[in-house]
Design a protein around this motif. Sequence first.
Motif, PDB file in Angstrom:
ATOM      1  N   LEU B 246       0.837  -0.824   0.375  1.00  0.00           N
ATOM      2  CA  LEU B 246      -0.193  -0.030  -0.184  1.00  0.00           C
ATOM      3  C   LEU B 246       0.991   1.249   0.647  1.00  0.00           C
ATOM      4  O   LEU B 246       2.119   0.642   0.671  1.00  0.00           O
ATOM      5  CB  LEU B 246      -0.388   0.180   1.101  1.00  0.00           C
ATOM      6  CG  LEU B 246      -1.694  -1.140   1.493  1.00  0.00           C
ATOM      7  CD1 LEU B 246      -3.066  -1.522   2.511  1.00  0.00           C
ATOM      8  CD2 LEU B 246      -2.717  -1.526  -0.050  1.00  0.00           C
ATOM      9  N   PRO B 247       0.418   2.305  -0.370  1.00  0.00           N
ATOM     10  CA  PRO B 247       1.222   3.291  -0.244  1.00  0.00           C
ATOM     11  C   PRO B 247       0.635   4.103   0.712  1.00  0.00           C
ATOM     12  O   PRO B 247      -0.411   4.087   1.627  1.00  0.00           O
ATOM     13  CB  PRO B 247       0.510   4.463  -1.654  1.00  0.00           C
ATOM     14  CG  PRO B 247      -0.772   3.955  -1.988  1.00  0.00           C
ATOM     15  CD  PRO B 247      -0.828   2.485  -1.247  1.00  0.00           C
ATOM     16  N   ASP B 248       1.319   5.493   1.242  1.00  0.00           N
ATOM     17  CA  ASP B 248       0.875   6.110   2.227  1.00  0.00           C
ATOM     18  C   ASP B 248       0.567   7.384   2.305  1.00  0.00           C
ATOM     19  O   ASP B 248      -0.166   7.386   3.032  1.00  0.00           O
ATOM     20  CB  ASP B 248       3.339   6.815   2.703  1.00  0.00           C
ATOM     21  CG  ASP B 248       3.848   5.878   2.917  1.00  0.00           C
ATOM     22  OD1 ASP B 248       3.682   4.923   3.099  1.00  0.00           O
ATOM     23  OD2 ASP B 248       4.984   6.714   1.980  1.00  0.00           O
ATOM     24  N   GLN B 249      -0.128   7.690   0.921  1.00  0.00           N
ATOM     25  CA  GLN B 249      -0.799   8.705   0.820  1.00  0.00           C
ATOM     26  C   GLN B 249      -1.728   8.495  -0.702  1.00  0.00           C
ATOM     27  O   GLN B 249      -0.561   8.343  -1.728  1.00  0.00           O
ATOM     28  CB  GLN B 249      -0.351  10.465   0.857  1.00  0.00           C
ATOM     29  CG  GLN B 249       0.711  10.301   2.395  1.00  0.00           C
ATOM     30  CD  GLN B 249       1.140  12.123   2.650  1.00  0.00           C
ATOM     31  OE1 GLN B 249       0.787  11.926   3.566  1.00  0.00           O
ATOM     32  NE2 GLN B 249       1.583  12.334   2.024  1.00  0.00           N
ATOM     33  N   VAL B 250      -3.023   8.923  -0.527  1.00  0.00           N
ATOM     34  CA  VAL B 250      -3.364   8.174  -2.263  1.00  0.00           C
ATOM     35  C   VAL B 250      -4.468   9.817  -1.766  1.00  0.00           C
ATOM     36  O   VAL B 250      -4.935  10.382  -1.055  1.00  0.00           O
ATOM     37  CB  VAL B 250      -4.115   7.651  -2.440  1.00  0.00           C
ATOM     38  CG1 VAL B 250      -4.481   7.740  -4.137  1.00  0.00           C
ATOM     39  CG2 VAL B 250      -3.605   6.302  -1.610  1.00  0.00           C
ATOM     40  N   VAL B 251      -4.477  10.371  -3.033  1.00  0.00           N
ATOM     41  CA  VAL B 251      -5.475  12.002  -3.765  1.00  0.00           C
ATOM     42  C   VAL B 251      -6.090  11.760  -4.674  1.00  0.00           C
ATOM     43  O   VAL B 251      -6.075  11.205  -5.594  1.00  0.00           O
ATOM     44  CB  VAL B 251      -4.366  12.931  -3.466  1.00  0.00           C
ATOM     45  CG1 VAL B 251      -4.835  14.744  -3.966  1.00  0.00           C
ATOM     46  CG2 VAL B 251      -3.031  13.147  -2.648  1.00  0.00           C
ATOM     47  N   ILE B 252      -6.936  11.850  -4.591  1.00  0.00           N
ATOM     48  CA  ILE B 252      -8.505  11.119  -5.247  1.00  0.00           C
ATOM     49  C   ILE B 252      -9.771  12.052  -5.291  1.00  0.00           C
ATOM     50  O   ILE B 252      -9.902  12.897  -4.345  1.00  0.00           O
ATOM     51  CB  ILE B 252      -9.927  10.035  -4.235  1.00  0.00           C
ATOM     52  CG1 ILE B 252      -7.792   9.107  -4.442  1.00  0.00           C
ATOM     53  CG2 ILE B 252      -9.990   8.849  -5.220  1.00  0.00           C
ATOM     54  CD1 ILE B 252      -8.321   7.517  -3.594  1.00  0.00           C
ATOM     55  N   PRO B 253     -10.361  12.327  -6.293  1.00  0.00           N
ATOM     56  CA  PRO B 253     -11.136  13.591  -5.936  1.00  0.00           C
ATOM     57  C   PRO B 253     -12.374  12.705  -6.208  1.00  0.00           C
ATOM     58  O   PRO B 253     -12.744  12.199  -6.123  1.00  0.00           O
ATOM     59  CB  PRO B 253     -11.130  13.896  -7.865  1.00  0.00           C
ATOM     60  CG  PRO B 253     -10.449  12.194  -8.465  1.00  0.00           C
ATOM     61  CD  PRO B 253      -9.343  12.357  -7.730  1.00  0.00           C
ATOM     62  N   VAL B 254     -13.298  13.673  -5.623  1.00  0.00           N
ATOM     63  CA  VAL B 254     -14.670  13.516  -5.460  1.00  0.00           C
ATOM     64  C   VAL B 254     -15.203  13.875  -5.742  1.00  0.00           C
ATOM     65  O   VAL B 254     -15.876  15.278  -5.852  1.00  0.00           O
ATOM     66  CB  VAL B 254     -14.780  14.225  -3.615  1.00  0.00           C
ATOM     67  CG1 VAL B 254     -15.779  13.849  -2.932  1.00  0.00           C
ATOM     68  CG2 VAL B 254     -13.419  13.470  -2.858  1.00  0.00           C
ATOM     69  N   ALA B 255     -16.572  13.885  -5.973  1.00  0.00           N
ATOM     70  CA  ALA B 255     -18.031  13.445  -7.020  1.00  0.00           C
ATOM     71  C   ALA B 255     -19.205  13.749  -6.475  1.00  0.00           C
ATOM     72  O   ALA B 255     -19.294  13.872  -5.221  1.00  0.00           O
ATOM     73  CB  ALA B 255     -17.637  13.100  -8.220  1.00  0.00           C
ATOM     74  N   SER B 256     -19.130  12.160  -6.217  1.00  0.00           N
ATOM     75  CA  SER B 256     -20.526  11.564  -5.085  1.00  0.00           C
ATOM     76  C   SER B 256     -19.437  11.409  -3.963  1.00  0.00           C
ATOM     77  O   SER B 256     -20.220  10.637  -3.538  1.00  0.00           O
ATOM     78  CB  SER B 256     -20.797   9.810  -5.818  1.00  0.00           C
ATOM     79  OG  SER B 256     -20.420   9.008  -5.881  1.00  0.00           O
ATOM     80  N   PHE B 284      -6.491  11.312   0.545  1.00  0.00           N
ATOM     81  CA  PHE B 284      -7.226  12.631   1.216  1.00  0.00           C
ATOM     82  C   PHE B 284      -8.031  13.144  -0.638  1.00  0.00           C
ATOM     83  O   PHE B 284      -8.350  12.249  -1.425  1.00  0.00           O
ATOM     84  CB  PHE B 284      -6.419  13.572   0.148  1.00  0.00           C
ATOM     85  CG  PHE B 284      -4.937  13.593   1.299  1.00  0.00           C
ATOM     86  CD1 PHE B 284      -5.175  14.509   2.222  1.00  0.00           C
ATOM     87  CD2 PHE B 284      -3.818  12.855   1.570  1.00  0.00           C
ATOM     88  CE1 PHE B 284      -3.807  14.937   3.705  1.00  0.00           C
ATOM     89  CE2 PHE B 284      -2.644  12.729   2.271  1.00  0.00           C
ATOM     90  CZ  PHE B 284      -2.920  13.781   3.115  1.00  0.00           C
ATOM     91  N   GLY B 285      -9.448  13.676  -0.067  1.00  0.00           N
ATOM     92  CA  GLY B 285     -10.447  14.192  -1.703  1.00  0.00           C
ATOM     93  C   GLY B 285     -10.062  15.654  -1.975  1.00  0.00           C
ATOM     94  O   GLY B 285      -9.518  15.994  -1.798  1.00  0.00           O
ATOM     95  N   ALA B 286     -10.394  15.129  -2.942  1.00  0.00           N
ATOM     96  CA  ALA B 286      -9.666  16.967  -4.129  1.00  0.00           C
ATOM     97  C   ALA B 286     -11.260  17.621  -4.517  1.00  0.00           C
ATOM     98  O   ALA B 286     -11.826  16.473  -5.443  1.00  0.00           O
ATOM     99  CB  ALA B 286      -9.096  16.479  -5.080  1.00  0.00           C
ATOM    100  N   GLN B 287     -11.837  18.674  -4.195  1.00  0.00           N
ATOM    101  CA  GLN B 287     -13.087  19.220  -4.448  1.00  0.00           C
ATOM    102  C   GLN B 287     -12.644  20.349  -5.555  1.00  0.00           C
ATOM    103  O   GLN B 287     -11.926  21.080  -5.547  1.00  0.00           O
ATOM    104  CB  GLN B 287     -13.662  18.972  -3.800  1.00  0.00           C
ATOM    105  CG  GLN B 287     -14.442  18.134  -3.338  1.00  0.00           C
ATOM    106  CD  GLN B 287     -15.459  17.665  -3.010  1.00  0.00           C
ATOM    107  OE1 GLN B 287     -16.372  18.288  -2.245  1.00  0.00           O
ATOM    108  NE2 GLN B 287     -16.934  17.258  -3.692  1.00  0.00           N
ATOM    109  N   ALA B 288     -13.700  21.205  -6.349  1.00  0.00           N
ATOM    110  CA  ALA B 288     -13.097  22.374  -7.037  1.00  0.00           C
ATOM    111  C   ALA B 288     -14.120  23.318  -6.295  1.00  0.00           C
ATOM    112  O   ALA B 288     -14.937  23.204  -5.622  1.00  0.00           O
ATOM    113  CB  ALA B 288     -14.263  22.516  -8.509  1.00  0.00           C
ATOM    114  N   GLU B 289     -13.650  24.384  -5.828  1.00  0.00           N
ATOM    115  CA  GLU B 289     -14.327  25.506  -4.507  1.00  0.00           C
ATOM    116  C   GLU B 289     -15.447  25.905  -5.073  1.00  0.00           C
ATOM    117  O   GLU B 289     -16.646  25.925  -4.666  1.00  0.00           O
ATOM    118  CB  GLU B 289     -13.150  26.613  -5.021  1.00  0.00           C
ATOM    119  CG  GLU B 289     -12.090  26.733  -3.836  1.00  0.00           C
ATOM    120  CD  GLU B 289     -11.587  28.349  -3.746  1.00  0.00           C
ATOM    121  OE1 GLU B 289     -12.288  28.785  -4.561  1.00  0.00           O
ATOM    122  OE2 GLU B 289     -10.625  28.076  -2.690  1.00  0.00           O
TER     123      GLU B 289
END
Lengths: 426, 426
Positions: B246-256, B284-289
């Motif tokens: 497994l990786p240490d950290q993952v950044v993933i976009p969030v829609a639903s 981590f989750g990524a969204q647009a303002e």
Amino acid sequence: MSAVVSEAPSATTTGLREGAFGHATALACRECGHQVDLGPFYACPECFGPLEIAYDFPAVTREEIEAGPANIWRYKALLPVPTDIESSPNTEPGFTRLLEADNLARELGIAKVWVKDDSTNPTNSFKDRVVACALSAARELDAKVFACPSTGNLANAVAAAGARAGIKTVVFIPSNLEKPKQVNSAIFTENLVAVDGNYDDVNKLASEIAGEEEGGAFVNVNVRPYYAEGSKTLGYEIAEQLGWRLPDQVVIPVASGSQLTKVDKAFQELIKLGLVEEKPYRIFGAQAEGCGPVATAYKAGVDAIRPVKPDTIAKSLAIGNPADGIYVLDIARRTGGAVEEVTDEEIRAGIVLLARTEGIFTETAGGTTVAVTKKLVETGQLDPTLETVVINTGHGLKTLDAVSDQVSAAATIAPTYAAFKSAGIV
Amino acid sequence: MSAVVSEAPSATTTGLREGAFGHATALACRECGHQVDLGPFYACPECFGPLEIAYDFPAVTREEIEAGPANIWRYKALLPVPTDIESSPNTEPGFTRLLEADNLARELGIAKVWVKDDSTNPTNSFKDRVVACALSAARELDAKVFACPSTGNLANAVAAAGARAGIKTVVFIPSNLEKPKQVNSAIFTENLVAVDGNYDDVNKLASEIAGEEEGGAFVNVNVRPYYAEGSKTLGYEIAEQLGWRLPDQVVIPVASGSQLTKVDKAFQELIKLGLVEEKPYRIFGAQAEGCGPVATAYKAGVDAIRPVKPDTIAKSLAIGNPADGIYVLDIARRTGGAVEEVTDEEIRAGIVLLARTEGIFTETAGGTTVAVTKKLVETGQLDPTLETVVINTGHGLKTLDAVSDQVSAAATIAPTYAAFKSAGIV
């Protein structure tokens, strides 16, 4: 590095590290067989014929290949690249889908059809394969600039691969190119150069620059022999994905003609290496009527290709003076294939047909290949009882304008169930 | 098939063939744990919580998985699909590149970055994964229509997969959607329905239709539990491609938010099955303002998500009322991650940054993820000494307008060497 055609290999090839080009041993002239040392050369100093890579292949087993990565480097022993190629940053192209296309087969009236789908490569065309091999050569030859003239797809692939490798890129395209292909290069490089002229003008200019400027690797000019070998991986993958056997028939689009000749070369190598059983196969070339110099020569039964001024929506096939055209003719005739051409209208219909039957959105070049396959069946040139592989080389998102008037929403409705029912969709 | 929420499983689930859903045993409520039989259900009859697939996994080895095909079906033992899934026509998505992104890492100031690149899937987004699982469920449940509400990518994937499978498709999109995404659906289906409204309006309409009409499989409505499991394959692939860890950290976009929860689920399953070693990881989750309801709740330290009206160029993330938002909050907090948001300007810069460093042309969602990763470092929320995986979920050719003013040709020249020299490119 100088790419002056008549120069013999010189200081430019000294300093090459051991195994820089894998099992490649020399550059050999396709016409007269004369050999020169490996280096940034592409034309025979004796007869000006095209230089190709000569190898001393080791024994290679299916198991060794299958244990490799899910990209073209599984075949690295058969390419002019070093054994540590995976450790240099590259786009890791290839090992794309070979789809059993039963719906398309039914529509075309062919017993069995497979689609080799290169639209899912890193920059969505087969060019990622050849560029990965050219990038390796550029690196080994210590080139400072990675460049190309292009009808679009090649520019996308060079700009992306160069960005990832951290090498300066300069890409030349006709200024009338489709907007998506322009943005898809400019996004990767600061040095996209639009040239007022067609591809043949752009190509001529690139050859001139390659001859004048030092330190540049023009992927399809002075490192073309290395570059072109990348297309062999299409042939290797088709054979491996069929369960290590050759297909009966293959239909391949023809721009410069290089890809078609390399698929044939790949099949021959696999036979010689004992990786597949020897069997007859037929290779067919696909062109657009608006740029069909090879198809014209094929039909006329002549060996010479008369250059044309391209006028077709299939811009990635719009090479009016195809470098490998005569070899395409030779292979089509030798294998019992043919070279056929279709209209822009047929190309558009080919795009929609592939999408509606197999869920693949191809660009105009793929539409050409599907439409030519249809025409080959209708004209009795392709045997519909034999297994046929159709190669899709690119992605429809890059040539959106070709079909954006052909397809559209069935209805635009208010967000209510009543509006949906009124639209009569189900 | 009826999708009325409160109905208990009934006749619709009889007639299922043995092993129709692989090792899945039931649908279990994420909230109360109540179980119902496998069928076209998505909400708990007891508490209206979301239903998820429950399994009785067999012993699975790394070797068995590695011997599978280079697509998501290598993990079929861990998905709600039959063991003969490969024999049914599907788009064969997944096993996309995991690229070691040293250039991007340097720019972001992170020790080690990998990009998981789902832009090379069959219709160029991660949606091909989930749709392949939904298609299998639709087939096993004998659905007559394969449908979805979509911000674009899902419509592309459903229309393509349906064409290939030979099942009627109906796809619903907001009428203001980017042209490339519209054409990329209309090319595959006759039934693209544009709805005057935003995604949440389209989604609500689809739920209503799913409740009223018989025989339809709405991939993200009444077969959502099966569909959503497809996102687990992103997590499986990351772990396998890192060499079964497994990786240490993952950044993933969030829609639903579904994808983020499923990557976490995948990691947990791999640990339980003994396929990777247990270790801490942060998600981590990524969204647009312009559509950041989950980021807003995260920053406010609250559990409830307040729906918003989306206004962002990241249309594929423009879900104002995200179904799995609360689970995203939970996972981010539990794993020591965070949910962050960025402006449209930062999203555009993120797209260009990924292209120029790694040769990947991402869509606005990927630009969001890259930009959020940058912001997470700058704000000290992400540990720059730890290995980080950034997920790219889609392709820039679908959101061309977002960057077409940002990048362009460096020069337009006449086809002469003199003109090239004057342009000052090299």
